[in-house]
Design an enzyme around this catalytic site. Structure first.
Site, PDB file in Angstrom:
ATOM      1  N   GLY A 110       0.840  -1.198   0.000  1.00  0.00           N
ATOM      2  CA  GLY A 110       0.000   0.000   0.000  1.00  0.00           C
ATOM      3  C   GLY A 110       0.874   1.246   0.000  1.00  0.00           C
ATOM      4  N   ARG A 111       0.387   2.294   0.662  1.00  0.00           N
ATOM      5  CA  ARG A 111       1.111   3.577   0.697  1.00  0.00           C
ATOM      6  C   ARG A 111       2.528   3.393   1.252  1.00  0.00           C
ATOM      7  NH1 ARG A 111      -4.419   5.198   2.673  1.00  0.00           N
ATOM      8  NH2 ARG A 111      -3.749   3.849   4.361  1.00  0.00           N
ATOM      9  N   ILE A 112       2.629   2.755   2.421  1.00  0.00           N
ATOM     10  CA  ILE A 112       3.963   2.637   3.046  1.00  0.00           C
ATOM     11  C   ILE A 112       4.808   1.616   2.304  1.00  0.00           C
ATOM     12  CG2 ILE A 112       5.251   2.208   5.174  1.00  0.00           C
ATOM     13  CD1 ILE A 112       2.729   2.979   6.756  1.00  0.00           C
ATOM     14  N   SER A 153      -0.341  -9.380  -1.542  1.00  0.00           N
ATOM     15  CA  SER A 153      -1.489  -8.723  -0.907  1.00  0.00           C
ATOM     16  C   SER A 153      -2.705  -9.475  -1.430  1.00  0.00           C
ATOM     17  CB  SER A 153      -1.535  -7.225  -1.252  1.00  0.00           C
ATOM     18  OG  SER A 153      -1.405  -7.045  -2.639  1.00  0.00           O
ATOM     19  N   GLY A 198       4.582  -3.500  10.467  1.00  0.00           N
ATOM     20  CA  GLY A 198       3.139  -3.301  10.278  1.00  0.00           C
ATOM     21  C   GLY A 198       2.408  -3.373  11.612  1.00  0.00           C
ATOM     22  N   ARG A 199       1.988  -4.592  11.980  1.00  0.00           N
ATOM     23  CA  ARG A 199       1.331  -4.820  13.262  1.00  0.00           C
ATOM     24  C   ARG A 199       1.806  -6.144  13.831  1.00  0.00           C
ATOM     25  NH1 ARG A 199       0.312  -0.371  14.064  1.00  0.00           N
ATOM     26  NH2 ARG A 199      -1.672   0.664  14.351  1.00  0.00           N
ATOM     27  N   ASP A 254       9.638  -4.040  14.957  1.00  0.00           N
ATOM     28  CA  ASP A 254       9.295  -2.756  15.573  1.00  0.00           C
ATOM     29  C   ASP A 254       7.926  -2.835  16.254  1.00  0.00           C
ATOM     30  OD1 ASP A 254       9.658   0.033  16.139  1.00  0.00           O
ATOM     31  OD2 ASP A 254       8.277   0.520  14.503  1.00  0.00           O
ATOM     32  N   GLU A 297       1.985  -5.102  22.963  1.00  0.00           N
ATOM     33  CA  GLU A 297       2.880  -3.990  23.314  1.00  0.00           C
ATOM     34  C   GLU A 297       2.444  -3.341  24.623  1.00  0.00           C
ATOM     35  OE1 GLU A 297       3.001  -1.426  19.886  1.00  0.00           O
ATOM     36  OE2 GLU A 297       3.689  -3.048  18.608  1.00  0.00           O
ATOM     37  N   HIS A 353       8.394   0.140  18.828  1.00  0.00           N
ATOM     38  CA  HIS A 353       7.361   0.743  17.961  1.00  0.00           C
ATOM     39  C   HIS A 353       7.665   2.220  17.663  1.00  0.00           C
ATOM     40  CE1 HIS A 353       2.869   0.387  16.689  1.00  0.00           C
ATOM     41  NE2 HIS A 353       3.554   1.150  15.857  1.00  0.00           N
ATOM     42  N   VAL A 354       8.787   2.422  16.996  1.00  0.00           N
ATOM     43  CA  VAL A 354       9.249   3.793  16.711  1.00  0.00           C
ATOM     44  C   VAL A 354       9.258   4.117  15.214  1.00  0.00           C
ATOM     45  CG1 VAL A 354      10.606   4.092  18.817  1.00  0.00           C
ATOM     46  CG2 VAL A 354      11.674   3.006  16.821  1.00  0.00           C
TER      47      VAL A 354
END
Ligand code: A2R
Length: 316
Positions: free
Chosen positions: A152-154, A173, A229-230, A254, A259, A277-278
């Site tokens: 996607g965008r990222i 995807s 991502g997640r 990350d 978390e 998560h930075v």
């Protein structure tokens, strides 16, 4: 004139607070969400979600006048958007303004993994350069294959940046995108073809644990998993196992399933790079995200329309 009430879940910056203060009567809840909802829930019309606590249907039902939930971040899996749409509540997020930063973080993580950055820095600090001689050689990324789960965008921004490193890029995807990289309809097949696999897909039910043991074993003992991502997309327990067994070469993470809790077994592993998560966490990018989160609230108050609603709320 009385101002509508806005509840802030989390602590906004001063830069965010000033325009919000002008437009809304502000309430803040951090660890005391229940108490604040008990006392004021029936007055709340706007919600700013700045932390990863879940905004469930039950939470929404405690704010019967709620009109807008503005999420600080592009990923909004912590908000039950289905429940929001049913209740006529518009959910907004902060796409695009963080693409560049998250992409930079991802490139940094990929290069750091390949080139043993942390291990080499520690080697020097531990005095081993002097006592043992040169550090072990690392790996070049030129000529390797980098697979993307999510384009996607990222994902596309990461791919644009990686183009200068001479890597081949492929992606998975649910549907093919308008990009020149090879598309894989099957995630395990893609993993088997990759040296590095970058997870840059959203959380939520459709991606839950899709990076499972089979996918990680396909990536293999020479492969590296990078998750920006997640956390929920990767089966973290299986990740720990395949790393222990040497069936996956390395990981750079990350994001995590629970978390800020990070599985203890990962901490001492030499082939694992762990970040809190930075991905988007620079002063500049967080300011841009804050500005957009605020703009969604203020613009909705003025015009009845949000600036960047999530796809499920487009047209509301
Ligand atoms: O599946 P598609 O065709 O909708 O493609 C999207 C892909 N994606 C998935 N891929 C495989 N299985 C799924 N169940 C699945 N669900 C979504 O992830 C698309 O290529 C990509 C998401 O792209 P965007 O919506 O543009 O999101 P963006 O801004 O790149 O951010 C990605 C995620 C956020 O949701 C946060 O979790 C994190 O990165 O910051």
């Amino acid at each position: 004139m009385t101002k509508p009430v806005m509840l802030m879940l989390g602590e906004p910056t001063e830069r965010m607070r000033a325009p919000l203060d002008e437009a809304f009567e502000l309430l803040t809840a951090i660890y005391d969400v229940d108490d604040v909802l008990d006392a004021h829930g029936d007055r709340v019309e706007y919600l700013l979600a700045m932390y990863h606590g879940d905004v469930t249907a039950e939470v929404m039902d405690r704010m019967p006048k709620l009109k807008v939930i503005s999420n600080f971040g592009v990923g909004y899996d912590s908000i039950d958007t289905g429940a929001a749409v049913e209740r006529g509540i518009v959910v907004t997020h902060t796409p695009e303004v963080l693409d560049d930063e998250v992409a930079n973080t991802t490139v940094l993580m990929l290069l750091a993994s390949a080139r043993n950055l942390l291990q080499d820095a520690k080697y020097l600090l531990d005095g081993r350069w002097e006592s043992e001689g040169d550090a072990p050689l690392s790996r070049s990324i030129r000529g390797t294959t980098v697979g993307f789960l999510g384009m996607g965008r990222i994902g596309q921004t990461i791919a644009e940046k990686l183009a200068v490193f001479g890597v081949e890029m492929v992606y998975h995807s649910r549907s093919p995108k308008d990009v020149s990289y090879k598309y894989y309809g099957d995630l395990t097949d893609m993993a088997a073809a990759c040296d590095y696999m970058i997870v840059i897909a959203p959380g939520g039910a459709s991606t839950y644990h899709i990076v499972n043991r089979q996918v990680m074993e396909a990536l293999g003992p020479e492969g590296t998993l990078i998750n920006v991502g997640r956390g929920s997309v990767v089966d973290e327990a299986a990740l720990v196992e395949v790393l222990k067994e040497g069936k996956l070469g390395a990981a750079a993470l990350d994001v995590f399933e629970d978390e800020p809790h990070v599985p203890e077994a990962l901490l001492p592993m030499e082939n694992v790079l762990l970040l809190p998560h930075v991905g988007s966490a620079t002063v500049e990018t967080r300011a841009a995200m804050g500005d957009l989160a605020v703009k969604n609230l203020v613009t909705f108050k003025q015009t009845g329309k949000a600036v960047t609603p999530v796809p499920e709320c487009k047209g509301m």
